[in-house]
Design an enzyme around this catalytic site. Structure first.
Site, PDB file in Angstrom:
ATOM      1  N   CYS A   2       0.843  -1.188   0.000  1.00  0.00           N
ATOM      2  CA  CYS A   2       0.000   0.000   0.000  1.00  0.00           C
ATOM      3  C   CYS A   2       0.879   1.239   0.000  1.00  0.00           C
ATOM      4  O   CYS A   2       2.097   1.137   0.124  1.00  0.00           O
ATOM      5  CB  CYS A   2      -0.868   0.020   1.250  1.00  0.00           C
ATOM      6  SG  CYS A   2      -1.842  -1.462   1.468  1.00  0.00           S
ATOM      7  N   GLY A  28      -1.631   1.047  -4.630  1.00  0.00           N
ATOM      8  CA  GLY A  28      -2.880   0.463  -4.162  1.00  0.00           C
ATOM      9  C   GLY A  28      -4.049   1.129  -4.840  1.00  0.00           C
ATOM     10  O   GLY A  28      -4.164   2.354  -4.789  1.00  0.00           O
ATOM     11  N   TYR A 256       9.183  -3.755  -9.687  1.00  0.00           N
ATOM     12  CA  TYR A 256       7.845  -3.408 -10.151  1.00  0.00           C
ATOM     13  C   TYR A 256       7.092  -2.394  -9.291  1.00  0.00           C
ATOM     14  O   TYR A 256       6.468  -1.480  -9.809  1.00  0.00           O
ATOM     15  CB  TYR A 256       7.002  -4.684 -10.266  1.00  0.00           C
ATOM     16  CG  TYR A 256       5.512  -4.466 -10.409  1.00  0.00           C
ATOM     17  CD1 TYR A 256       4.965  -3.959 -11.588  1.00  0.00           C
ATOM     18  CD2 TYR A 256       4.640  -4.761  -9.356  1.00  0.00           C
ATOM     19  CE1 TYR A 256       3.588  -3.753 -11.710  1.00  0.00           C
ATOM     20  CE2 TYR A 256       3.263  -4.553  -9.468  1.00  0.00           C
ATOM     21  CZ  TYR A 256       2.746  -4.055 -10.650  1.00  0.00           C
ATOM     22  OH  TYR A 256       1.390  -3.846 -10.770  1.00  0.00           O
ATOM     23  N   THR A 302       5.718  -0.524 -16.686  1.00  0.00           N
ATOM     24  CA  THR A 302       6.879  -0.599 -15.811  1.00  0.00           C
ATOM     25  C   THR A 302       8.156  -1.048 -16.515  1.00  0.00           C
ATOM     26  O   THR A 302       9.256  -0.641 -16.154  1.00  0.00           O
ATOM     27  CB  THR A 302       6.566  -1.484 -14.587  1.00  0.00           C
ATOM     28  OG1 THR A 302       5.444  -0.890 -13.926  1.00  0.00           O
ATOM     29  CG2 THR A 302       7.718  -1.552 -13.610  1.00  0.00           C
ATOM     30  N   ASP A 364       9.444  -7.533 -20.314  1.00  0.00           N
ATOM     31  CA  ASP A 364       8.617  -7.113 -19.177  1.00  0.00           C
ATOM     32  C   ASP A 364       9.495  -7.065 -17.935  1.00  0.00           C
ATOM     33  O   ASP A 364      10.567  -7.670 -17.893  1.00  0.00           O
ATOM     34  CB  ASP A 364       7.426  -8.052 -18.961  1.00  0.00           C
ATOM     35  CG  ASP A 364       6.240  -7.311 -18.342  1.00  0.00           C
ATOM     36  OD1 ASP A 364       6.422  -6.175 -17.865  1.00  0.00           O
ATOM     37  OD2 ASP A 364       5.117  -7.866 -18.345  1.00  0.00           O
ATOM     38  N   ASP A 365       9.007  -6.340 -16.924  1.00  0.00           N
ATOM     39  CA  ASP A 365       9.803  -6.251 -15.688  1.00  0.00           C
ATOM     40  C   ASP A 365       9.792  -7.561 -14.935  1.00  0.00           C
ATOM     41  O   ASP A 365      10.748  -7.926 -14.267  1.00  0.00           O
ATOM     42  CB  ASP A 365       9.279  -5.117 -14.796  1.00  0.00           C
ATOM     43  CG  ASP A 365       7.788  -5.242 -14.537  1.00  0.00           C
ATOM     44  OD1 ASP A 365       7.012  -4.646 -15.289  1.00  0.00           O
ATOM     45  OD2 ASP A 365       7.399  -5.967 -13.600  1.00  0.00           O
TER      46      ASP A 365
HETATM   47  O1  LIG Z   1       2.670 -12.142 -14.922  1.00  0.00           O
HETATM   48  P1  LIG Z   1       1.615 -11.225 -14.403  1.00  0.00           P
HETATM   49  O2  LIG Z   1       0.825 -11.878 -13.306  1.00  0.00           O
HETATM   50  O3  LIG Z   1       0.748 -10.669 -15.473  1.00  0.00           O
HETATM   51  O4  LIG Z   1       2.325 -10.016 -13.652  1.00  0.00           O
HETATM   52  C1  LIG Z   1       3.372  -9.264 -14.184  1.00  0.00           C
HETATM   53  C2  LIG Z   1       2.868  -8.085 -14.964  1.00  0.00           C
HETATM   54  O5  LIG Z   1       2.014  -7.248 -14.149  1.00  0.00           O
HETATM   55  C3  LIG Z   1       2.604  -5.972 -14.003  1.00  0.00           C
HETATM   56  O6  LIG Z   1       2.024  -5.016 -14.891  1.00  0.00           O
HETATM   57  P2  LIG Z   1       0.807  -4.052 -14.480  1.00  0.00           P
HETATM   58  O7  LIG Z   1      -0.180  -4.039 -15.564  1.00  0.00           O
HETATM   59  O8  LIG Z   1       0.287  -4.425 -13.130  1.00  0.00           O
HETATM   60  O9  LIG Z   1       1.444  -2.607 -14.272  1.00  0.00           O
HETATM   61  P3  LIG Z   1       2.353  -1.644 -15.171  1.00  0.00           P
HETATM   62  O10 LIG Z   1       1.437  -0.871 -16.078  1.00  0.00           O
HETATM   63  O11 LIG Z   1       3.003  -0.770 -14.149  1.00  0.00           O
HETATM   64  O12 LIG Z   1       3.343  -2.436 -15.930  1.00  0.00           O
HETATM   65  C4  LIG Z   1       4.054  -6.148 -14.348  1.00  0.00           C
HETATM   66  O13 LIG Z   1       4.620  -4.946 -14.834  1.00  0.00           O
HETATM   67  C5  LIG Z   1       4.010  -7.197 -15.419  1.00  0.00           C
HETATM   68  O14 LIG Z   1       3.666  -6.612 -16.659  1.00  0.00           O
HETATM   69  N1  LIG Z   2      -0.341  -4.028   0.653  1.00  0.00           N
HETATM   70  C1  LIG Z   2      -0.344  -3.619   1.904  1.00  0.00           C
HETATM   71  O1  LIG Z   2       0.560  -2.947   2.391  1.00  0.00           O
HETATM   72  C2  LIG Z   2      -1.510  -4.097   2.726  1.00  0.00           C
HETATM   73  C3  LIG Z   2      -1.629  -3.592   4.131  1.00  0.00           C
HETATM   74  C4  LIG Z   2      -2.533  -4.494   4.961  1.00  0.00           C
HETATM   75  N2  LIG Z   2      -1.933  -5.773   5.159  1.00  0.00           N
HETATM   76  C5  LIG Z   2      -3.893  -4.612   4.294  1.00  0.00           C
HETATM   77  O2  LIG Z   2      -4.207  -5.647   3.749  1.00  0.00           O
HETATM   78  O3  LIG Z   2      -4.635  -3.670   4.300  1.00  0.00           O
HETATM   79 MG   LIG Z   3       3.396  -4.434 -16.550  1.00  0.00          MG
END
Ligand SMILES: O=P(O)(O)OC[C@H]1O[C@H](OP(=O)(O)OP(=O)(O)O)[C@H](O)[C@@H]1O
Ligand SMILES: NC(=O)CC[C@H](N)C(=O)O
Ligand SMILES: [Mg+2]
Length: 504
Positions: A2, A28, A256, A302, A364-365
């Site tokens: 978060c 978050g 990430y 990312t 990808d990251d």
């Molecule tokens: O294998 P997965 O479970 O798909 O997770 C990995 C992907 O999820 C995230 O992207 P996201 O869309 O959350 O955010 P971004 O726009 O910051 O890249 C991360 O950057 C990868 O692209």
């Molecule tokens: N991602 C977080 O830091 C979560 C904080 C807390 N454990 C919640 O679930 O609200």
């Molecule tokens: Mg991504």
């Protein structure tokens, strides 16, 4: 992961907290909340949704006061009900509010202790409510008039009782603003100051970008185990409160979680991601000297920083082959696999000419559940790519996370119990490259040589707090896997102090 923010100012804090929360939104997207303190009263607004949806003008007008804290939530414990959004509040002792980033690994045991020994009731299944109550109970031992020493004594005992990852900001009624970071510094937190006509003001936040946007100058990160206390006279106090602090920050923040323009523990995330790209390029050349890549294409957002650097290092053209819909948030932190899968297609669209007849390297990251790469590789083929290679700037994610990233079940991770060849076949890639873990660590160390150890648990299964066993992981899997979450009830007890819609 978060986002948290705390502000002690000499004028109203509501707008600055709002602005800080909007730049922490990437940490978050499920819920947002703000609690301010005004003339001895706490004022709260929290609800499910994005910052811009949760706070309307009428809410902002009610959030009076020169001191406040804010939170954006990505649930890792309990449910995603509104009642578990943050900040939390307890009235005894003093009146205390708290916002937490991270995850306690002994919250069940603490809940038991709180009930049977400390005579405290926890009304939700959130570990953050547990953290607040432990802090409140320990503060209560200090007597009526609290000074900095009393606050630090209480934090010291919090560190002795609580296990896991936690960075927290808190307001003690009439006493001041407090922040503390767990003894391993797993989750990030920093603080900074700003001058005003009436004197100095302080902000504490998960990432330095929050300070930047509000015009605060970064002082430094909180050290692992350290607490920061700003009293009502705007006097800053800091103290190391852990018995055995050692910095082992979560390396996935660099991969990430964090924004690239943030400085975490003295390392620019932008710089660490650039180095990830260079090191990944070196590995590709090592493993495949005669590579035939025509174009490097990032998977927004990312991976962009690493992908550009990787392409330059390889000497291959870099092209933005996927357009991102700017109105769709991060898919990985969305709740539920169906929504995540649907969102990848809504979020990214291929530009055919960048793919047609070419050997493309998609970067990808990270690959976590494999949702993104599965869809994207298919889209690259539909756009006419000849061969689709895939590279991940992070090593294979094989183990659950217990410190504040919602990866509770190893079976949901595509790399769990699979070889790289099996993963490549499963996602439909002609070749697959993963960063080596030592290279990832070096990428961070090169940006800040003072960084030594990290929490790399999602890559190596080593849990730095030393309290994670098979039984804990089994319970976590059973209670938080995707199936369990969608079947679970919400426990939607709206907080008594919430400024809820029906008061409008
Ligand atoms: O294998 P997965 O479970 O798909 O997770 C990995 C992907 O999820 C995230 O992207 P996201 O869309 O959350 O955010 P971004 O726009 O910051 O890249 C991360 O950057 C990868 O692209
Ligand atoms: N991602 C977080 O830091 C979560 C904080 C807390 N454990 C919640 O679930 O609200
Ligand atoms: Mg991504």
């Amino acid at each position: 992961m978060c986002g948290i923010v705390g502000l002690m100012a000499n004028a109203s804090v509501n707008q600055a907290l709002y602005d800080a929360l909007t730049v922490l939104q990437h940490r978050g997207q499920d819920a947002a909340g703000m609690m301010t303190w005004h003339e001895g009263r706490f004022l709260l607004r929290k609800s499910n949704g994005l910052v811009r949806d949760v706070f309307r003008t009428r809410h902002m007008q009610r959030l009076k006061g020169n001191m406040g804290i804010g939170h954006v939530r990505y649930p890792t414990a309990g449910s995603s009900s509104e009642a578990e959004s943050q900040p939390f509040y307890v009235n005894s002792p003093y009146g205390i509010t708290l916002a937490h980033n991270g995850n306690l690994t002994n919250s069940d045991q603490l809940k038991q202790e709180l009930f049977s020994s400390d005579l405290r009731h926890i009304n939700t299944s959130s570990d953050s409510e547990v953290l607040l109550n432990v802090f409140a109970h320990e503060l209560g031992k200090q007597g009526m008039r609290l000074g900095a020493g009393d606050v630090f004594d209480a934090v010291r005992r919090v560190h002795r009782r609580c296990k896991g990852g936690y960075a927290a900001v808190s307001i003690i009624n009439g006493t001041g603003l407090v922040a503390f970071r767990d003894p391993h510094g797993i989750r990030p937190a920093c603080f900074g100051k700003r001058d005003s006509a009436e004197g100095v003001e302080y902000m504490i936040a998960s990432e330095s970008v929050a300070l930047d946007v509000a015009g605060f100058e970064l002082i430094r990160d909180l050290a692992p185990g350290e607490a920061v206390f700003i009293d009502m006279e705007r006097e800053l106090h800091t103290l190391q409160c852990a018995d055995d602090p050692v910095l082992k920050p979560c390396i996935f923040e660099h991969v990430y979680l964090a924004r690239p323009d943030s400085l975490l523990d003295g390392a620019y995330v932008y710089g660490t991601r650039m180095r990830m790209g260079e090191k990944l390029a070196d590995k590709i050349v090592r493993e495949w000297p005669e590579q035939d890549i025509d174009v490097v294409i990032p998977i927004p957002d990312t991976s962009r920083t690493s992908a550009l650097e990787l392409a330059q290092h390889l000497g291959v053209t870099y092209r933005e082959g996927f357009m991102k819909n700017r109105y769709i948030g991060r898919t990985f932190i969305m709740p539920g696999q169906t929504l995540r899968k649907k969102s990848v297609r809504q979020k990214l669209n291929a530009i055919d000419i960048e793919f047609a007849g070419k050997n493309v390297l998609l970067v990808d990251d990270s690959i976590v559940r494999g949702t993104t790469c599965n869809e994207i590789i298919q889209m690259a083929r539909e756009a006419g790519a000849k061969n689709v290679y895939f590279a991940s700037a992070a090593p294979a994610v094989r183990y659950p996370n217990v410190y504040g990233i919602d990866m509770p079940a190893a079976e949901e991770l595509i790399a769990h119990d699979r070889t790289e060849k099996e993963i490549a076949d499963l996602i439909g890639a002609d070749r697959l490259f993963y960063q080596d873990l030592d290279d990832l660590k070096d990428a961070c160390r090169e940006v800040n040589p003072a960084l030594d150890e990290f929490d790399c648990s999602v890559f190596d299964g080593v849990y730095v707090t030393g309290d994670i066993d098979e039984a804990y992981l089994n319970d976590l899997r059973a209670s938080r896997n995707d199936g369990a979450k969608s079947a679970g009830e919400t426990h939607a007890v709206v907080d008594l102090h919430n400024d809820s819609e029906d008061l409008d």
